[in-house]
Write an enzyme that holds these catalytic residues in place. Structure first.
Site, short mmCIF file in Angstrom:
data_model
loop_
_atom_site.label_atom_id
_atom_site.label_comp_id
_atom_site.label_asym_id
_atom_site.label_seq_id
_atom_site.Cartn_x
_atom_site.Cartn_y
_atom_site.Cartn_z
N PHE A 173 0.82 -1.23 0.00
CA PHE A 173 0.00 0.00 0.00
C PHE A 173 0.85 1.27 0.00
O PHE A 173 0.49 2.29 0.56
CB PHE A 173 -0.98 0.00 1.19
N ARG A 174 2.02 1.18 -0.60
CA ARG A 174 2.96 2.31 -0.71
C ARG A 174 3.44 2.87 0.64
O ARG A 174 3.83 4.02 0.75
CB ARG A 174 2.35 3.44 -1.55
N LEU A 175 3.39 2.00 1.65
CA LEU A 175 3.89 2.45 2.97
C LEU A 175 5.37 2.07 3.08
O LEU A 175 5.80 1.35 3.98
CB LEU A 175 3.06 1.80 4.08
#
Ligand SMILES: Cc1cc2nc3c(=O)[nH]c(=O)nc-3n(C[C@H](O)[C@H](O)[C@H](O)COP(=O)(O)O)c2cc1C
Length: 196
Positions: A173-175
């Site tokens: 999740f692009r974290l």
């Protein structure tokens, strides 16, 4: 957290081994960015040929665009993107030409045709006549037919002495994780984490 340079080099080596083991076709390829006198950036891919606590070494033609830019402004950046392990490593630093002895030793390991190619290529200059490059290759092939090929004076290496490392790790999740290291003194590098 503070770490010594050797720990960062070991970490780099570990990631390089991991991407190589997973079948990266060109693990030592790195994007090298330089800037023109006017401050305009440009990038190209070169191959990492050596690294240790002193820095990261690549070889090139000293009359090339990159070398000319480095001579005016030695501040450069290299970037490794290793898709197969979802990692990116960015290293900023200052480029310093390696010693003649170091360049000679590396040049001697290259295939004879690559050595002749180094003599024949006026890297980054315009090829004027259609067969000019072929003619130059033929000329140097003949010249060195019966002898070893010495390193041309206009061909050497640069060592990028790091001033900043960033280890980037893809997360769901692009974290993503970003770990940045900058030197606090000769021995120690300070870690900070950045938002993705
Ligand atoms: C995978 C790959 C590896 C390369 N390795 C080198 C290298 O180690 N040294 C080099 O001078 N050029 C290398 N090149 C060519 C450079 O990308 C570039 O075209 C050339 O150095 C001229 O760049 P310049 O005009 O910006 O100086 C490589 C290109 C690729 C795609």
């Amino acid at each position: 957290m503070s770490v010594p340079i050797n720990e960062l080099i070991t970490r780099f080596q570990k990631e390089l081994d991991a991407t190589t083991k997973k079948g990266h076709p060109e693990p030592t390829a790195m994007t090298l960015s330089t800037v023109s006198e006017a401050g305009a950036p440009t990038s190209r891919v070169v191959l990492l040929k050596a690294f240790d606590h002193r820095g990261f070494v690549f070889y090139t033609n000293l009359t090339s665009r990159k070398s000319k830019e480095i001579s005016l402004n030695p501040q450069v950046c290299i970037n490794f993107m290793w898709h197969n392990i979802s990692k990116q490593i960015r290293i900023e630093g200052r480029a310093q030409q390696v010693s003649n002895e170091e360049a000679d030793a590396y040049f001697a390991t290259r295939a004879k045709q690559s050595q002749i190619g180094a003599w024949a290529s006026k890297q980054s200059s315009e090829i004027e006549g259609k067969m000019d490059f072929e003619k130059r290759i033929a000329k140097y092939t003949l010249k060195f037919a019966a002898s070893k090929v010495p390193r041309p004076e206009f061909w050497s290496g640069f060592r990028i002495v790091p001033t900043k490392f960033e280890f980037w790790q893809k997360r769901d999740f692009r974290l993503h994780e970003r770990h940045v290291f900058t030197p606090t003194d000769e021995q120690n590098w300070q870690e900070v984490c950045l938002y993705p």
